[in-house]
Design a protein around this motif. Structure first.
Motif, PDB file in Angstrom:
ATOM      1  N   LEU A  73       0.830  -1.200   0.000  1.00  0.00           N
ATOM      2  CA  LEU A  73       0.000   0.000   0.000  1.00  0.00           C
ATOM      3  C   LEU A  73       0.868   1.255   0.000  1.00  0.00           C
ATOM      4  CD1 LEU A  73      -2.834   1.215   0.128  1.00  0.00           C
ATOM      5  CD2 LEU A  73      -2.739   0.990   2.610  1.00  0.00           C
ATOM      6  N   GLU A  74       1.940   1.234   0.752  1.00  0.00           N
ATOM      7  CA  GLU A  74       2.856   2.373   0.795  1.00  0.00           C
ATOM      8  C   GLU A  74       3.493   2.606  -0.574  1.00  0.00           C
ATOM      9  OE1 GLU A  74       6.618   3.991   3.471  1.00  0.00           O
ATOM     10  OE2 GLU A  74       6.273   1.841   3.290  1.00  0.00           O
ATOM     11  N   LYS A  75       3.880   1.526  -1.256  1.00  0.00           N
ATOM     12  CA  LYS A  75       4.466   1.654  -2.598  1.00  0.00           C
ATOM     13  C   LYS A  75       3.448   2.228  -3.586  1.00  0.00           C
ATOM     14  CE  LYS A  75       8.004  -1.884  -2.240  1.00  0.00           C
ATOM     15  NZ  LYS A  75       8.502  -3.192  -2.692  1.00  0.00           N
ATOM     16  N   GLN A  76       2.202   1.792  -3.457  1.00  0.00           N
ATOM     17  CA  GLN A  76       1.158   2.323  -4.329  1.00  0.00           C
ATOM     18  C   GLN A  76       0.951   3.817  -4.078  1.00  0.00           C
ATOM     19  OE1 GLN A  76      -2.112  -0.282  -3.386  1.00  0.00           O
ATOM     20  NE2 GLN A  76      -1.671  -1.669  -5.092  1.00  0.00           N
ATOM     21  N   LEU A  77       0.996   4.215  -2.817  1.00  0.00           N
ATOM     22  CA  LEU A  77       0.867   5.641  -2.483  1.00  0.00           C
ATOM     23  C   LEU A  77       2.041   6.437  -3.044  1.00  0.00           C
ATOM     24  CD1 LEU A  77      -0.448   5.476   1.191  1.00  0.00           C
ATOM     25  CD2 LEU A  77      -1.598   6.550  -0.735  1.00  0.00           C
ATOM     26  N   ASP A  78       3.256   5.887  -2.896  1.00  0.00           N
ATOM     27  CA  ASP A  78       4.440   6.567  -3.427  1.00  0.00           C
ATOM     28  C   ASP A  78       4.349   6.717  -4.947  1.00  0.00           C
ATOM     29  OD1 ASP A  78       5.631   6.943  -0.958  1.00  0.00           O
ATOM     30  OD2 ASP A  78       6.852   5.114  -1.078  1.00  0.00           O
ATOM     31  N   THR A  79       3.890   5.661  -5.627  1.00  0.00           N
ATOM     32  CA  THR A  79       3.752   5.708  -7.079  1.00  0.00           C
ATOM     33  C   THR A  79       2.713   6.751  -7.490  1.00  0.00           C
ATOM     34  OG1 THR A  79       4.321   3.366  -7.211  1.00  0.00           O
ATOM     35  CG2 THR A  79       3.244   4.337  -9.133  1.00  0.00           C
ATOM     36  N   ALA A  80       1.587   6.769  -6.789  1.00  0.00           N
ATOM     37  CA  ALA A  80       0.544   7.753  -7.090  1.00  0.00           C
ATOM     38  C   ALA A  80       1.051   9.171  -6.869  1.00  0.00           C
ATOM     39  CB  ALA A  80      -0.692   7.486  -6.235  1.00  0.00           C
ATOM     40  N   LEU A  81       1.791   9.377  -5.792  1.00  0.00           N
ATOM     41  CA  LEU A  81       2.352  10.699  -5.502  1.00  0.00           C
ATOM     42  C   LEU A  81       3.362  11.105  -6.568  1.00  0.00           C
ATOM     43  CD1 LEU A  81       2.533  13.080  -3.536  1.00  0.00           C
ATOM     44  CD2 LEU A  81       4.264  11.815  -2.269  1.00  0.00           C
ATOM     45  N   TYR A  82       4.230  10.174  -6.974  1.00  0.00           N
ATOM     46  CA  TYR A  82       5.226  10.447  -8.002  1.00  0.00           C
ATOM     47  C   TYR A  82       4.548  10.832  -9.321  1.00  0.00           C
ATOM     48  CZ  TYR A  82       8.840   9.669 -11.481  1.00  0.00           C
ATOM     49  OH  TYR A  82       9.691   9.820 -12.529  1.00  0.00           O
ATOM     50  N   GLU A  83       3.524  10.043  -9.733  1.00  0.00           N
ATOM     51  CA  GLU A  83       2.828  10.320 -10.982  1.00  0.00           C
ATOM     52  C   GLU A  83       2.083  11.651 -10.929  1.00  0.00           C
ATOM     53  OE1 GLU A  83       0.379   7.036 -12.119  1.00  0.00           O
ATOM     54  OE2 GLU A  83       2.091   5.696 -12.366  1.00  0.00           O
ATOM     55  N   THR A  84       1.530  11.977  -9.762  1.00  0.00           N
ATOM     56  CA  THR A  84       0.830  13.252  -9.606  1.00  0.00           C
ATOM     57  C   THR A  84       1.805  14.407  -9.763  1.00  0.00           C
ATOM     58  OG1 THR A  84      -0.783  12.240  -8.122  1.00  0.00           O
ATOM     59  CG2 THR A  84      -0.615  14.634  -8.070  1.00  0.00           C
ATOM     60  N   ARG A  85       2.960  14.312  -9.136  1.00  0.00           N
ATOM     61  CA  ARG A  85       3.973  15.384  -9.250  1.00  0.00           C
ATOM     62  C   ARG A  85       4.507  15.489 -10.672  1.00  0.00           C
ATOM     63  NH1 ARG A  85       6.908  14.150  -3.524  1.00  0.00           N
ATOM     64  NH2 ARG A  85       5.508  15.410  -2.253  1.00  0.00           N
ATOM     65  N   ALA A  86       4.726  14.353 -11.322  1.00  0.00           N
ATOM     66  CA  ALA A  86       5.229  14.369 -12.697  1.00  0.00           C
ATOM     67  C   ALA A  86       4.197  15.009 -13.621  1.00  0.00           C
ATOM     68  CB  ALA A  86       5.541  12.951 -13.148  1.00  0.00           C
ATOM     69  N   ARG A  87       2.945  14.680 -13.417  1.00  0.00           N
ATOM     70  CA  ARG A  87       1.879  15.269 -14.239  1.00  0.00           C
ATOM     71  C   ARG A  87       1.788  16.771 -13.997  1.00  0.00           C
ATOM     72  NH1 ARG A  87      -4.205  14.188 -13.245  1.00  0.00           N
ATOM     73  NH2 ARG A  87      -5.105  15.470 -14.831  1.00  0.00           N
ATOM     74  N   LYS A  88       1.941  17.183 -12.748  1.00  0.00           N
ATOM     75  CA  LYS A  88       1.901  18.607 -12.404  1.00  0.00           C
ATOM     76  C   LYS A  88       3.043  19.350 -13.092  1.00  0.00           C
ATOM     77  CE  LYS A  88       2.621  21.706  -8.567  1.00  0.00           C
ATOM     78  NZ  LYS A  88       3.251  21.769  -7.255  1.00  0.00           N
ATOM     79  N   ASP A  89       4.224  18.727 -13.143  1.00  0.00           N
ATOM     80  CA  ASP A  89       5.388  19.352 -13.782  1.00  0.00           C
ATOM     81  C   ASP A  89       5.203  19.507 -15.286  1.00  0.00           C
ATOM     82  OD1 ASP A  89       6.611  19.553 -11.325  1.00  0.00           O
ATOM     83  OD2 ASP A  89       7.829  17.765 -11.579  1.00  0.00           O
ATOM     84  N   ARG A  90       4.416  18.599 -15.911  1.00  0.00           N
ATOM     85  CA  ARG A  90       4.187  18.668 -17.350  1.00  0.00           C
ATOM     86  C   ARG A  90       3.167  19.730 -17.727  1.00  0.00           C
ATOM     87  NH1 ARG A  90       4.188  12.893 -16.961  1.00  0.00           N
ATOM     88  NH2 ARG A  90       1.922  12.949 -17.015  1.00  0.00           N
TER      89      ARG A  90
END
Length: 139
Positions: free
Chosen positions: A118-135
């Motif tokens: 669950l923690e890895k899934q949260l980290d992945t979701a957070l990473y993808e959210t930040r990457a999308r925000k940067d784009r």
């Protein structure tokens, strides 16, 4: 004396409509030519009259070359849009999985391995959210 404001609606008189079309078409082509010269840009202008007659203007060598560039650009933009939509969909699905697991009343009963997952899934979701925000274009 200033010009009066023209109401934007269809001109009912057929003769007046044709005269207006002819004058405005000529003015539009003139403006397109000026813009291409002043700003060194390629312009393609395609106009179909109400009778179906074709009027065209091209600032470059050929209208076909500009339209081919437009088609390539449009196809690339469509492909990029599909990629973004797929990423957005997988991102949304991931967030739904994480949210459903967090909302379950048995979170306290999860094993250590399940919590790590669950923690890895949260980290992945957070990473993808930040990457999308940067784009996204900055405002």
């Amino acid at each position: 004396m200033g010009r009066r404001k023209v109401e934007m609606k269809r001109i009912e008189d057929k003769s007046s409509r044709q005269v207006t079309f002819s004058k405005r078409r000529s003015g539009l082509i003139k403006k397109a030519r000026e813009l291409s010269v002043l700003c060194d840009v390629e312009i393609a202008l395609v106009i179909f009259s109400s009778r179906g007659r074709l009027y065209e203007f091209s600032s470059a060598d050929s209208l076909a070359k500009i339209l081919a560039r437009h088609r390539i650009h449009y196809e690339q933009e469509t492909e990029d849009s599909k990629d973004v939509n797929e990423a957005r969909r997988s991102h949304t699905e991931l967030l739904h999985i994480v949210q459903s697991q967090l909302e379950e009343p048995i979170v306290e009963q999860l094993s250590t391995m399940e919590l790590v997952k669950l923690e890895k899934q949260l980290d992945t979701a957070l990473y993808e959210t930040r990457a999308r925000k940067d784009r996204l274009p900055s405002v």
